[in-house]
Structure formats: C-alpha cells, structure tokens
Design a protein around this motif. Structure first.
Motif, PDB file in Angstrom:
ATOM      1  N   MET A 249       0.831  -1.209   0.000  1.00 50.46           N
ATOM      2  CA  MET A 249       0.000   0.000   0.000  1.00 50.46           C
ATOM      3  C   MET A 249       0.860   1.251   0.000  1.00 50.46           C
ATOM      4  N   SER A 250       1.907   1.224   0.820  1.00 52.02           N
ATOM      5  CA  SER A 250       2.904   2.280   0.847  1.00 52.02           C
ATOM      6  C   SER A 250       4.255   1.595   0.943  1.00 52.02           C
ATOM      7  N   TYR A 251       5.318   2.373   0.981  1.00 53.14           N
ATOM      8  CA  TYR A 251       6.631   1.745   1.075  1.00 53.14           C
ATOM      9  C   TYR A 251       6.766   0.908   2.345  1.00 53.14           C
ATOM     10  N   ASP A 252       6.111   1.343   3.412  1.00 53.84           N
ATOM     11  CA  ASP A 252       6.262   0.658   4.700  1.00 53.84           C
ATOM     12  C   ASP A 252       5.041  -0.150   5.122  1.00 53.84           C
ATOM     13  N   HIS A 324      -6.895  13.357  -2.940  1.00 53.66           N
ATOM     14  CA  HIS A 324      -6.765  12.053  -3.583  1.00 53.66           C
ATOM     15  C   HIS A 324      -8.125  11.424  -3.873  1.00 53.66           C
ATOM     16  N   GLY A 325      -9.197  12.019  -3.300  1.00 50.78           N
ATOM     17  CA  GLY A 325     -10.546  11.523  -3.557  1.00 50.78           C
ATOM     18  C   GLY A 325     -11.220  10.917  -2.343  1.00 50.78           C
ATOM     19  N   THR A 326     -10.624  11.086  -1.166  1.00 50.16           N
ATOM     20  CA  THR A 326     -11.117  10.443   0.042  1.00 50.16           C
ATOM     21  C   THR A 326     -11.906  11.414   0.908  1.00 50.16           C
ATOM     22  N   TYR A 327     -12.993  10.917   1.500  1.00 54.79           N
ATOM     23  CA  TYR A 327     -13.815  11.673   2.435  1.00 54.79           C
ATOM     24  C   TYR A 327     -13.818  10.965   3.780  1.00 54.79           C
ATOM     25  N   GLY A 328     -13.813  11.761   4.854  1.00 63.75           N
ATOM     26  CA  GLY A 328     -14.014  11.226   6.183  1.00 63.75           C
ATOM     27  C   GLY A 328     -12.849  10.408   6.701  1.00 63.75           C
ATOM     28  N   GLY A 329     -13.109   9.725   7.804  1.00 70.17           N
ATOM     29  CA  GLY A 329     -12.098   8.891   8.422  1.00 70.17           C
ATOM     30  C   GLY A 329     -11.070   9.694   9.191  1.00 70.17           C
ATOM     31  N   SER A 330     -10.032   9.012   9.617  1.00 71.95           N
ATOM     32  CA  SER A 330      -8.912   9.634  10.323  1.00 71.95           C
ATOM     33  C   SER A 330      -7.746   9.763   9.350  1.00 71.95           C
ATOM     34  N   LEU A 331      -7.326  10.981   9.118  1.00 69.07           N
ATOM     35  CA  LEU A 331      -6.277  11.240   8.139  1.00 69.07           C
ATOM     36  C   LEU A 331      -4.913  10.914   8.726  1.00 69.07           C
ATOM     37  N   LEU A 332      -4.076  10.277   7.925  1.00 70.56           N
ATOM     38  CA  LEU A 332      -2.706   9.997   8.327  1.00 70.56           C
ATOM     39  C   LEU A 332      -1.813  11.147   7.884  1.00 70.56           C
ATOM     40  N   VAL A 333      -0.664  11.271   8.503  1.00 68.94           N
ATOM     41  CA  VAL A 333       0.169  12.450   8.277  1.00 68.94           C
ATOM     42  C   VAL A 333       1.590  12.021   7.929  1.00 68.94           C
ATOM     43  N   GLY A 334       2.444  13.019   7.685  1.00 70.29           N
ATOM     44  CA  GLY A 334       3.838  12.746   7.359  1.00 70.29           C
ATOM     45  C   GLY A 334       3.969  12.047   6.016  1.00 70.29           C
ATOM     46  N   LEU A 335       4.768  10.989   5.967  1.00 67.77           N
ATOM     47  CA  LEU A 335       4.967  10.247   4.719  1.00 67.77           C
ATOM     48  C   LEU A 335       3.708   9.516   4.268  1.00 67.77           C
ATOM     49  N   LEU A 336       2.706   9.425   5.138  1.00 66.93           N
ATOM     50  CA  LEU A 336       1.445   8.775   4.780  1.00 66.93           C
ATOM     51  C   LEU A 336       0.343   9.794   4.514  1.00 66.93           C
ATOM     52  N   PHE A 337       0.726  11.042   4.229  1.00 62.74           N
ATOM     53  CA  PHE A 337      -0.278  12.026   3.838  1.00 62.74           C
ATOM     54  C   PHE A 337      -0.957  11.548   2.556  1.00 62.74           C
ATOM     55  N   GLY A 338      -2.290  11.597   2.527  1.00 64.21           N
ATOM     56  CA  GLY A 338      -3.054  11.072   1.396  1.00 64.21           C
ATOM     57  C   GLY A 338      -3.754   9.773   1.738  1.00 64.21           C
ATOM     58  N   PHE A 339      -3.349   9.156   2.869  1.00 61.07           N
ATOM     59  CA  PHE A 339      -3.982   7.938   3.352  1.00 61.07           C
ATOM     60  C   PHE A 339      -4.963   8.302   4.469  1.00 61.07           C
TER      61      PHE A 339
END
Length: 509
Positions: A249-252, A324-339
């Motif tokens: 899903m991501s590098y990590d 990126h097209g996402t609504y709601g939820g808990s947003l991730l930050v740092g290198l996972l911005f967009g998730f």
C-alpha cells in the motif's frame, strides 16, 4: 479467442519508445505507485540507454524523497521534459530541473488530472479559472520552472466574457497505472488500494491517444472472477498487466483494510503532540473551524489540525476531504499524507478536484513558504528549487476560507513556550514575510475578487487579508509588535488601534 495480457515488468517497459509522453500515477509515500514497473524503466535505461528523451507527466508528487518514485526517471537522457504537480518527493529530479538538464514545468495537480479527461475525450484542453493570477498564468511564467522550458502549455482565453486559462491537450503515448487485482483480459480492480486518484483518467488519455496502458497489480485473478462493480479500469483500455506479489500500500505498509475502505474500525491515535511551534500554530488554526464545514488539510502544519480533530473525537463534526478523492475517516500524516483510515467515501481524483474548483470547500488548512503585502503566497519555488503546489492551487483558490499555517520566519529561530506566552530568544535567519514572493502560487488579488477569506496564522501573529491590504489582527502574548514582528517583515501591514491578543491557552502546555 482467449487473451493474455500478463507480462513481466521488463517486457512491459520494453513497449516504451524514444520520445514518448508517459503519464505516471501515484502519490507521495508510495500511494498507488507502480514501483516495480518504475524500477524496470530505470533498469532498462541504465543497461541499454533506452528509451530516451521521454516527456513525463504526473499530477501528484511521487516518491520517498530518496530513491523511489520519480527518482527512477531522474537520469540524464532518459527524460527530456517533466510536467509535474509536486516535485519535493524527488530530490534528484529537482536537481536536474535546477541544473537545466531537463525542461521543467509545473501545473496544478487537479488541472493535470482533469486534463487527462479532456485528452481522453479528444477535446482541445481544459478551460478553467484555476491558476489565474499565479505562476501558471502565461502573463507570469506559464508554469515554466527553468530556462530550458520554452513551450507555452497554457494560454489565457475569453469565453462568454469570462477570462479563463486554457491548459492545452497533447497525446499521451503511455500510462503506467496500478491496481490490486488484474486478469488476463486486462480488467483492473482497485479494491485494496488507499485511493483511486487519477488511475482511470490517465489510462483513458493514453488509450484514446492511440497509446498503451501498463497496469501493475499485486494479484492475478481468473477472467470473470472480478465483480463488475470492482473493475475501475476495463480491460478494453489496458494493454499489459504486470504482477508484483510484493506490492505494498505504501513503502512501509503492506496492507490495511481500514485504509482501503473495505472495513471500518477504531483507529489508534498517536499521543497528543507536546507544545511546540507546530502544535501552537495548529491550536490557533483549529479555532477557525465551524461545525458542519467541508474541510481540507494540506501537508505540513495543517496536518496538526487534523490530528487535533481526531484526538478530540470530533471527526463526525466536519466533512473531511483530501484531494486524492477520500472523504471522512482519520487522516494519516507525514509520509502517509493522502492515506486515511475508515474513510466514508472514495471517489476519483478528477471528480474530487471538480468539487474543489466549484467552491465545494468551506475551509482549507494549508501551509505557506512566503507571504507578501498583496496577500500573495509562494509554496511552489523556494530558494530557486522547484517544489510545485500539488493540489494547493486548486484548493486555495476555490475554498471559501483558507487558513494558511506557517512559522513567521525560519532557519535558526529559538522560542520559549509556556506559561501562556511566547518569548523569542533568537529570530530566524530567513524571512518569510517578504516584499514580493519569489513565485505566486496563491493570488491575494484573485481571492479578494472572488470574495474569499484568507487568514495567516503564525506562532507570533495572525494576519487577515482585507480589501485594504494585509491586516495584523492578533499578536501573541509576550511578543513586542515592533521588535518581534514589524522589524522582522519586509513590508508594513495595516495595524488596528488595539490588535487582539492570541488566546493564552494556546501557549500553555
């Protein structure tokens, strides 16, 4: 007759020809990035010297700020021209742009995604107000980021009495996209991905330009096994399917069904951020929220507001969105911005930017690199280095209110926080409130023309953009206006008789 579009990454990238225009899909941190295929392009070039002189187009930033993503294309001779929305994820490509080794252009991320649709529909280009008065306006720089960039990709036009920018169409020869599952017919599902972004739009642009579409997936499945609702890119427009069983899903992050939207569940929260300059600014910015707002958080200090919303259990009080097209939820930050975990909806990126361009956002929390007395903001070129705005321009120009979050200065500042006040022990060496920004990424004039509100939040002062100019509206307790603010700026703001004090609770640990 049975089809079989499966092939190795090396076979697939062998279809790319010299001089091709290649559309790449992905986001920072490895989001939706076809890393295995990107590596094959780099490997082929380094071993054979081909393909050469590519034009590479990407909407969002792609990479890890080290070696992945666009860094695989950062070889002299491989790429002739790059048209990118955000460059900071690829230091190597930034250096090539600075050193005039490529033709470097920047266009707003949303405009790139929407331009794919126009190319796919064989229309002359994208006509939009997004970018007027900024560096992509040809009356300024036309999106050209270095001396090697000479072609006019954008023109000013007048349609029905309305001034617009025309982002011109051009053929896309190759699109490299990514999904979760693919079959031998070329049908691609995104069911286990973190976002849809511009996957379909890029594929459509390449196919209808007479080009090829290379789709990387993690898992091969049997023909007719994918539910029709799961297929986001039909096999009719896909030419090659590359399987990478190690795709993440991501590098990590290998895989998380809460992030793909397949499930919802509790989200573990990081410990509250201790009082520091970033959390201080986020605390003040948070006060600009209004319940029921449709909001967007940009990368950087604005992420701190998203963390506060999550920490306080207030996610349900607002409609959170990311480009990126996402609504709601808990947003991730740092290198996972967009998730995001436990999102409420996931739509295609071009449609999300339609929503933004049409004024659907109430409030956006974004960063700033430089600010001048006209209310112009620069985040796209700093110190001569190409950064790019990503979705910043599409969002900032159209949100009803933008809260810009940033430090007052940078490089070497030393602050003492606590006890309800701010003490400045040492000022930063680099000023951010300048006489004229290096590049206009946000036009204060356009904001006022459209009736939008802009608030600039720093650790020591808050400014508001008004028709008369930039107004110093709040001052941090413990700060001397003349010594710590006015003498550290390159222009004189408007100052009311009694500027308000920022809430002392912000400065209390």
């Amino acid at each position: 007759m049975a089809r079989n579009k499966f092939m190795s990454a090396d076979q697939a990238v062998g279809l790319i020809k010299d001089g091709d225009t290649v559309a790449l899909v992905g986001g920072g941190g490895g989001l939706m990035e076809a890393t295995h295929t990107f590596r094959a392009v780099s490997r082929r070039f380094l071993s054979t010297g081909y393909p050469r002189n590519l034009t590479v187009l990407h909407a969002l930033g792609i990479g890890d700020k080290k070696t992945e993503g666009m860094n695989h294309f950062a070889h002299e001779g491989l790429v002739k021209r790059v048209i990118g929305g955000h460059w900071v994820w690829s230091p190597k490509m930034q250096e090539m742009a600075r050193d005039e080794k490529i033709e470097a252009y920047v266009l707003p991320s949303g405009c790139v995604m929407q331009l794919y649709r126009e190319i796919g529909g064989q229309r002359p280009g994208l006509f939009t107000h997004v970018g007027l008065g900024t560096f992509v306006d040809p009356r300024h720089q036309g999106g050209k980021m270095n001396a090697s960039a000479k072609e006019d990709l954008v023109e000013v036009v007048n349609l029905g009495g309305q001034e617009l920018l025309w982002y011109k169409s051009f053929p896309i020869n190759v699109a490299i996209i990514r999904g979760s599952f693919g079959d031998a017919d070329g049908n691609i599902s995104l069911d286990q991905e973190a976002a849809n972004v511009d996957v379909y739009a890029a594929a459509l642009a390449a196919h209808n330009s007479g080009g090829i579409v290379i789709a990387q997936v993690r898992t091969a499945v049997d023909v007719n096994s994918l539910p029709a609702r799961s297929v986001r890119v039909p096999g009719a427009i896909v030419d090659a399917v590359v399987v990478d069983p190690d795709q993440r899903m991501s590098y990590d992050l290998p895989y998380d069904p809460l992030i793909s939207g397949e499930r919802r569940g509790p989200t573990p929260l990081d410990p509250p951020e201790p009082l520091n300059i970033r959390s201080l600014i986020a605390r003040r910015a948070y006060q600009e929220l209004t319940e029921g707002d449709v909001i967007n958080f940009g990368v950087g200090i604005g992420e701190g507001v998203a963390k506060m919303v999550a920490e306080r259990g207030e996610v349900g009080r607002y409609y959170q969105t990311i480009e990126h097209g996402t609504y709601g939820g808990s947003l991730l930050v740092g290198l996972l911005f967009g998730f995001a975990r436990s999102a409420s909806a996931m739509i295609d990126g071009p449609s999300q930017f339609d929503f933004y361009a049409g004024g659907g956002l109430d409030t956006a929390f974004l960063g700033f690199g430089e600010l001048d007395e006209a209310g112009d903001v620069n985040v796209s070129k700093l110190g001569g280095l190409t950064v790019g705005p990503g979705g910043f321009m599409d969002i900032a120009q159209n949100a009803k209110k933008v809260v810009f979050c940033g430090t007052f200065d940078t490089k070497g500042s030393k602050l003492q926080l606590g006890d309800g006040k701010l003490t400045i022990a040492q000022h930063g060496h680099v000023r951010k409130l300048v006489g004229k920004v290096e590049q206009i990424t946000y036009s204060g004039k356009q904001a006022l023309k459209r009736g939008h509100k802009a608030v600039f939040v720093t650790e020591r002062a808050v400014f508001n953009l008004e028709n008369e100019g930039l107004v110093l509206s709040e001052v941090a307790p413990g700060v001397d206006i003349r010594r710590d603010i006015l003498e550290r700026m390159d222009f004189m703001p408007l100052i009311p008789r009694d500027p308000q004090l920022m809430d002392s609770a912000i400065f209390t640990d």
